[in-house]
Design a protein around this motif. Structure first.
Motif, short mmCIF file in Angstrom:
data_model
loop_
_atom_site.label_atom_id
_atom_site.label_comp_id
_atom_site.label_asym_id
_atom_site.label_seq_id
_atom_site.Cartn_x
_atom_site.Cartn_y
_atom_site.Cartn_z
N THR A 141 0.82 -1.20 0.00
CA THR A 141 0.00 0.00 0.00
C THR A 141 0.86 1.26 0.00
OG1 THR A 141 -1.81 -1.11 1.17
CG2 THR A 141 -1.76 1.29 1.27
N TYR A 144 2.22 1.77 -3.44
CA TYR A 144 1.17 2.21 -4.37
C TYR A 144 0.81 3.68 -4.16
CZ TYR A 144 0.44 -2.78 -5.38
OH TYR A 144 0.58 -4.09 -5.76
N TRP A 219 -11.43 -8.87 -2.82
CA TRP A 219 -10.95 -7.54 -3.21
C TRP A 219 -9.43 -7.46 -3.22
CZ3 TRP A 219 -12.77 -3.48 -5.63
CH2 TRP A 219 -14.15 -3.34 -5.76
N SER A 220 -8.78 -8.20 -2.32
CA SER A 220 -7.31 -8.24 -2.34
C SER A 220 -6.81 -8.85 -3.64
CB SER A 220 -6.80 -9.04 -1.15
OG SER A 220 -7.13 -8.42 0.07
N SER A 223 -7.46 -6.36 -6.52
CA SER A 223 -6.47 -5.29 -6.54
C SER A 223 -5.14 -5.80 -7.10
CB SER A 223 -6.27 -4.75 -5.12
OG SER A 223 -5.30 -3.72 -5.10
N TYR A 227 -3.29 -4.41 -10.62
CA TYR A 227 -1.90 -3.95 -10.71
C TYR A 227 -1.08 -4.83 -11.64
CZ TYR A 227 -2.11 -0.22 -7.25
OH TYR A 227 -2.39 0.96 -6.60
N CYS A 251 -6.05 1.97 -10.03
CA CYS A 251 -5.56 0.80 -9.29
C CYS A 251 -5.51 1.09 -7.79
CB CYS A 251 -4.16 0.42 -9.79
SG CYS A 251 -4.11 -0.26 -11.46
N THR A 254 -8.77 0.47 -5.97
CA THR A 254 -9.07 -0.92 -5.62
C THR A 254 -8.31 -1.34 -4.37
OG1 THR A 254 -7.30 -1.88 -7.01
CG2 THR A 254 -9.42 -1.45 -8.06
N ASN A 255 -7.09 -0.83 -4.21
CA ASN A 255 -6.31 -1.16 -3.02
C ASN A 255 -6.93 -0.55 -1.77
OD1 ASN A 255 -3.72 -0.24 -1.16
ND2 ASN A 255 -3.48 -2.26 -2.04
N SER A 258 -9.95 -2.66 -0.82
CA SER A 258 -9.61 -3.94 -0.21
C SER A 258 -9.04 -3.77 1.19
CB SER A 258 -8.61 -4.70 -1.10
OG SER A 258 -7.36 -4.04 -1.14
#
Length: 281
Positions: A141, A144, A219-220, A223, A227, A251, A254-255, A258
Protein backbone atom coordinates in the motif's frame (compact mmCIF):
# COMPACT_ATOMS: atom_id res chain seq x y z
CA UNK A 1 -2.14 4.57 25.10
CA UNK A 2 0.92 5.36 27.18
CA UNK A 3 1.99 8.96 27.77
CA UNK A 4 5.04 8.41 25.57
CA UNK A 5 2.91 7.10 22.72
CA UNK A 6 0.45 9.99 22.99
CA UNK A 7 3.27 12.56 23.03
CA UNK A 8 5.05 11.17 19.99
CA UNK A 9 1.76 10.55 18.18
CA UNK A 10 1.00 14.27 18.23
CA UNK A 11 4.60 15.16 17.38
CA UNK A 12 4.25 12.90 14.34
CA UNK A 13 0.96 14.40 13.23
CA UNK A 14 2.20 17.96 13.79
CA UNK A 15 5.41 17.30 11.85
CA UNK A 16 3.54 15.72 8.95
CA UNK A 17 1.15 18.66 8.80
CA UNK A 18 4.07 21.10 8.89
CA UNK A 19 5.85 19.24 6.08
CA UNK A 20 2.65 19.27 4.02
CA UNK A 21 2.51 23.06 4.28
CA UNK A 22 6.02 23.18 2.81
CA UNK A 23 4.95 21.02 -0.14
CA UNK A 24 1.94 23.26 -0.76
CA UNK A 25 4.27 26.27 -0.69
CA UNK A 26 6.53 24.57 -3.26
CA UNK A 27 3.66 24.48 -5.71
CA UNK A 28 2.43 27.95 -4.83
CA UNK A 29 5.87 29.53 -5.30
CA UNK A 30 6.86 27.33 -8.23
CA UNK A 31 10.21 26.41 -6.69
CA UNK A 32 11.79 24.51 -3.85
CA UNK A 33 12.61 26.67 -0.85
CA UNK A 34 13.80 26.05 2.71
CA UNK A 35 14.47 22.45 1.72
CA UNK A 36 16.76 21.82 4.70
CA UNK A 37 14.05 22.92 7.10
CA UNK A 38 11.50 20.75 5.35
CA UNK A 39 13.81 17.73 5.58
CA UNK A 40 14.30 18.27 9.31
CA UNK A 41 10.54 18.43 9.83
CA UNK A 42 9.71 15.33 7.78
CA UNK A 43 12.52 13.32 9.38
CA UNK A 44 11.39 14.45 12.83
CA UNK A 45 7.91 13.22 11.99
CA UNK A 46 9.18 9.90 10.66
CA UNK A 47 11.36 9.27 13.72
CA UNK A 48 8.48 10.21 16.03
CA UNK A 49 6.24 7.84 14.03
CA UNK A 50 8.87 5.14 14.58
CA UNK A 51 8.72 5.75 18.33
CA UNK A 52 4.92 5.46 18.20
CA UNK A 53 5.10 2.09 16.41
CA UNK A 54 7.83 0.75 18.71
CA UNK A 55 6.13 2.02 21.88
CA UNK A 56 2.83 0.47 20.83
CA UNK A 57 4.56 -2.85 20.14
CA UNK A 58 6.30 -2.86 23.54
CA UNK A 59 3.23 -1.71 25.48
CA UNK A 60 0.82 -4.15 23.82
CA UNK A 61 3.28 -7.04 23.69
CA UNK A 62 2.73 -7.64 19.99
CA UNK A 63 3.34 -6.02 16.64
CA UNK A 64 0.79 -3.28 15.82
CA UNK A 65 -1.56 -5.35 13.65
CA UNK A 66 -4.57 -5.84 15.93
CA UNK A 67 -6.75 -2.75 15.49
CA UNK A 68 -7.44 -0.13 12.84
CA UNK A 69 -5.39 2.36 14.85
CA UNK A 70 -2.40 0.00 14.93
CA UNK A 71 -2.66 -0.79 11.24
CA UNK A 72 -2.93 2.89 10.35
CA UNK A 73 0.04 4.09 12.39
CA UNK A 74 2.09 1.35 10.72
CA UNK A 75 0.97 2.08 7.17
CA UNK A 76 1.61 5.78 7.80
CA UNK A 77 5.13 4.95 8.99
CA UNK A 78 5.76 2.79 5.92
CA UNK A 79 4.26 5.35 3.52
CA UNK A 80 6.60 8.07 4.77
CA UNK A 81 9.49 5.60 4.95
CA UNK A 82 8.98 4.61 1.30
CA UNK A 83 8.73 8.29 0.40
CA UNK A 84 12.02 9.14 2.14
CA UNK A 85 13.80 6.12 0.63
CA UNK A 86 12.51 6.85 -2.88
CA UNK A 87 13.40 10.50 -2.49
CA UNK A 88 17.03 9.53 -1.90
CA UNK A 89 17.02 7.18 -4.88
CA UNK A 90 15.15 9.45 -7.29
CA UNK A 91 16.18 13.10 -7.41
CA UNK A 92 13.62 15.93 -7.49
CA UNK A 93 10.80 13.76 -6.13
CA UNK A 94 10.29 15.78 -2.95
CA UNK A 95 6.94 17.15 -4.16
CA UNK A 96 5.48 13.62 -4.03
CA UNK A 97 5.30 14.35 -0.31
CA UNK A 98 2.22 16.40 -1.11
CA UNK A 99 0.47 13.03 -1.57
CA UNK A 100 2.34 10.63 0.71
CA UNK A 101 2.60 12.81 3.84
CA UNK A 102 -1.04 14.01 4.03
CA UNK A 103 -2.07 10.39 3.46
CA UNK A 104 0.03 9.46 6.50
CA UNK A 105 -1.40 11.95 8.98
CA UNK A 106 -4.96 11.45 7.72
CA UNK A 107 -4.91 7.69 8.27
CA UNK A 108 -3.26 8.21 11.65
CA UNK A 109 -6.02 10.62 12.64
CA UNK A 110 -8.65 8.19 11.41
CA UNK A 111 -7.16 5.36 13.45
CA UNK A 112 -6.97 7.55 16.55
CA UNK A 113 -10.59 8.64 16.13
CA UNK A 114 -11.71 5.02 15.72
CA UNK A 115 -10.18 3.53 18.87
CA UNK A 116 -6.57 3.82 20.08
CA UNK A 117 -7.08 1.46 23.01
CA UNK A 118 -4.96 -1.68 23.27
CA UNK A 119 -6.87 -4.89 22.65
CA UNK A 120 -5.50 -8.33 23.52
CA UNK A 121 -4.66 -10.76 20.76
CA UNK A 122 -7.14 -13.56 20.15
CA UNK A 123 -5.89 -16.94 18.96
CA UNK A 124 -6.33 -16.04 15.28
CA UNK A 125 -3.85 -13.18 15.57
CA UNK A 126 -1.14 -15.32 17.18
CA UNK A 127 0.39 -16.45 13.93
CA UNK A 128 3.69 -15.62 12.28
CA UNK A 129 1.94 -15.87 8.93
CA UNK A 130 -0.36 -13.02 9.98
CA UNK A 131 2.66 -10.81 10.69
CA UNK A 132 4.10 -11.52 7.23
CA UNK A 133 0.68 -11.08 5.61
CA UNK A 134 -0.09 -7.73 7.23
CA UNK A 135 3.37 -6.18 6.96
CA UNK A 136 3.64 -6.94 3.24
CA UNK A 137 0.09 -5.69 2.71
CA UNK A 138 1.06 -2.41 4.36
CA UNK A 139 4.31 -2.21 2.38
CA UNK A 140 2.50 -2.72 -0.92
CA UNK A 141 0.00 0.00 0.00
CA UNK A 142 2.84 2.41 0.85
CA UNK A 143 4.47 1.76 -2.54
CA UNK A 144 1.17 2.21 -4.37
CA UNK A 145 0.56 5.54 -2.62
CA UNK A 146 3.95 6.85 -3.77
CA UNK A 147 3.33 5.56 -7.30
CA UNK A 148 -0.02 7.34 -7.32
CA UNK A 149 1.72 10.51 -6.14
CA UNK A 150 4.14 10.44 -9.07
CA UNK A 151 1.21 9.77 -11.41
CA UNK A 152 -0.60 12.84 -10.08
CA UNK A 153 2.52 14.95 -10.63
CA UNK A 154 2.74 13.54 -14.16
CA UNK A 155 -0.85 14.55 -14.91
CA UNK A 156 -0.27 18.03 -13.44
CA UNK A 157 2.83 18.65 -15.53
CA UNK A 158 1.34 17.02 -18.62
CA UNK A 159 -1.73 19.26 -18.38
CA UNK A 160 0.40 22.11 -19.71
CA UNK A 161 -0.44 22.04 -23.41
CA UNK A 162 2.51 24.10 -24.59
CA UNK A 163 5.45 25.41 -22.59
CA UNK A 164 5.76 24.23 -19.00
CA UNK A 165 4.90 27.10 -16.61
CA UNK A 166 7.65 28.22 -14.26
CA UNK A 167 5.73 26.93 -11.26
CA UNK A 168 6.07 23.34 -12.56
CA UNK A 169 9.66 23.47 -13.75
CA UNK A 170 10.97 22.11 -10.45
CA UNK A 171 9.08 18.83 -11.06
CA UNK A 172 10.95 15.87 -12.60
CA UNK A 173 10.70 15.27 -16.33
CA UNK A 174 7.59 13.43 -17.52
CA UNK A 175 9.54 10.36 -18.64
CA UNK A 176 11.19 10.16 -15.23
CA UNK A 177 7.88 10.43 -13.38
CA UNK A 178 6.50 7.69 -15.62
CA UNK A 179 9.46 5.41 -14.87
CA UNK A 180 9.37 6.02 -11.12
CA UNK A 181 5.68 5.18 -10.96
CA UNK A 182 6.17 1.88 -12.79
CA UNK A 183 9.11 0.89 -10.59
CA UNK A 184 7.19 1.59 -7.38
CA UNK A 185 4.18 -0.35 -8.64
CA UNK A 186 6.49 -3.27 -9.42
CA UNK A 187 7.86 -3.28 -5.86
CA UNK A 188 4.34 -2.98 -4.48
CA UNK A 189 3.13 -5.81 -6.71
CA UNK A 190 5.87 -8.14 -5.46
CA UNK A 191 4.99 -7.23 -1.86
CA UNK A 192 1.33 -7.84 -2.69
CA UNK A 193 2.20 -11.28 -4.04
CA UNK A 194 3.86 -12.21 -0.73
CA UNK A 195 0.81 -10.79 1.05
CA UNK A 196 -1.57 -13.06 -0.89
CA UNK A 197 0.54 -16.20 -0.49
CA UNK A 198 1.09 -15.73 3.24
CA UNK A 199 -2.58 -14.85 3.69
CA UNK A 200 -3.61 -18.07 1.94
CA UNK A 201 -1.42 -20.13 4.26
CA UNK A 202 -2.86 -18.28 7.25
CA UNK A 203 -6.39 -18.96 5.97
CA UNK A 204 -5.58 -22.66 5.65
CA UNK A 205 -4.54 -22.76 9.30
CA UNK A 206 -7.68 -20.87 10.37
CA UNK A 207 -10.47 -22.27 8.21
CA UNK A 208 -8.97 -25.37 6.64
CA UNK A 209 -8.90 -23.96 3.09
CA UNK A 210 -6.51 -21.69 1.23
CA UNK A 211 -9.28 -19.61 -0.32
CA UNK A 212 -12.94 -19.03 0.55
CA UNK A 213 -13.86 -15.95 -1.55
CA UNK A 214 -14.37 -13.84 1.54
CA UNK A 215 -14.97 -10.16 0.56
CA UNK A 216 -11.52 -9.21 1.89
CA UNK A 217 -9.86 -12.01 -0.02
CA UNK A 218 -11.79 -11.25 -3.19
CA UNK A 219 -10.95 -7.54 -3.21
CA UNK A 220 -7.31 -8.24 -2.34
CA UNK A 221 -7.08 -10.57 -5.32
CA UNK A 222 -8.87 -8.06 -7.54
CA UNK A 223 -6.47 -5.29 -6.54
CA UNK A 224 -3.49 -7.57 -7.18
CA UNK A 225 -4.85 -8.51 -10.61
CA UNK A 226 -5.48 -4.88 -11.54
CA UNK A 227 -1.90 -3.95 -10.71
CA UNK A 228 -0.77 -7.01 -12.65
CA UNK A 229 -2.70 -5.70 -15.65
CA UNK A 230 -1.03 -2.31 -15.17
CA UNK A 231 2.42 -3.91 -15.35
CA UNK A 232 1.41 -6.15 -18.25
CA UNK A 233 0.12 -3.23 -20.29
CA UNK A 234 3.34 -1.32 -19.67
CA UNK A 235 5.92 -4.05 -20.26
CA UNK A 236 4.09 -5.99 -22.99
CA UNK A 237 2.09 -3.37 -24.87
CA UNK A 238 4.23 -0.34 -24.12
CA UNK A 239 1.62 1.69 -22.27
CA UNK A 240 3.01 4.84 -20.74
CA UNK A 241 2.25 8.47 -20.17
CA UNK A 242 -1.15 9.88 -19.42
CA UNK A 243 -3.25 6.73 -19.77
CA UNK A 244 -0.87 4.74 -17.55
CA UNK A 245 -0.98 7.52 -14.93
CA UNK A 246 -4.78 7.45 -14.86
CA UNK A 247 -4.71 3.65 -14.63
CA UNK A 248 -2.37 3.90 -11.63
CA UNK A 249 -4.88 6.11 -9.81
CA UNK A 250 -7.67 3.67 -10.61
CA UNK A 251 -5.56 0.80 -9.29
CA UNK A 252 -5.01 2.65 -6.01
CA UNK A 253 -8.77 2.89 -5.56
CA UNK A 254 -9.07 -0.92 -5.62
CA UNK A 255 -6.31 -1.16 -3.02
CA UNK A 256 -8.06 1.33 -0.75
CA UNK A 257 -11.30 -0.64 -1.06
CA UNK A 258 -9.61 -3.94 -0.21
CA UNK A 259 -7.61 -2.51 2.70
CA UNK A 260 -10.22 -0.29 4.38
CA UNK A 261 -13.61 -0.05 2.69
CA UNK A 262 -14.54 -3.76 2.77
CA UNK A 263 -14.09 -3.89 6.53
CA UNK A 264 -16.39 -0.88 6.93
CA UNK A 265 -19.12 -2.06 4.56
CA UNK A 266 -19.11 -5.74 5.60
CA UNK A 267 -17.86 -5.87 9.20
CA UNK A 268 -19.66 -9.14 9.95
CA UNK A 269 -17.76 -10.98 7.23
CA UNK A 270 -14.41 -9.41 7.94
CA UNK A 271 -12.93 -12.84 8.76
CA UNK A 272 -14.59 -12.86 12.21
CA UNK A 273 -11.16 -13.34 13.77
CA UNK A 274 -12.33 -12.60 17.29
CA UNK A 275 -14.64 -15.63 17.15
CA UNK A 276 -11.79 -18.06 16.54
CA UNK A 277 -10.43 -19.49 19.77
CA UNK A 278 -8.37 -22.48 18.63
CA UNK A 279 -4.60 -22.09 18.22
CA UNK A 280 -3.38 -21.19 14.73
CA UNK A 281 0.27 -22.26 14.77
Amino acid sequence: MSKTEVLFFWITVGSYIGATLFYIAWFARGKVFAEKTEKVIIWAGFLANTVVVVTRSVTSGHLPVRTLYELNITVAWLAVGVYLAARRIYSHTGPVGLISVPFAFLVMGWGYADNPAIEPLTAAYKSNWLVVHVLFALLSTACYVFAAGTSILYLIKNSCKEETPDRFRFLPELSRLDRISVQLVLVGFMAGTVMLLSGSIWAKLLWGSYWSWDPVETWSLLSWLVYGIYLHLHFTFGWKGKKLAWLCLGCLLTNIISFWAVGIVTPDTYHNLDLITRPVD
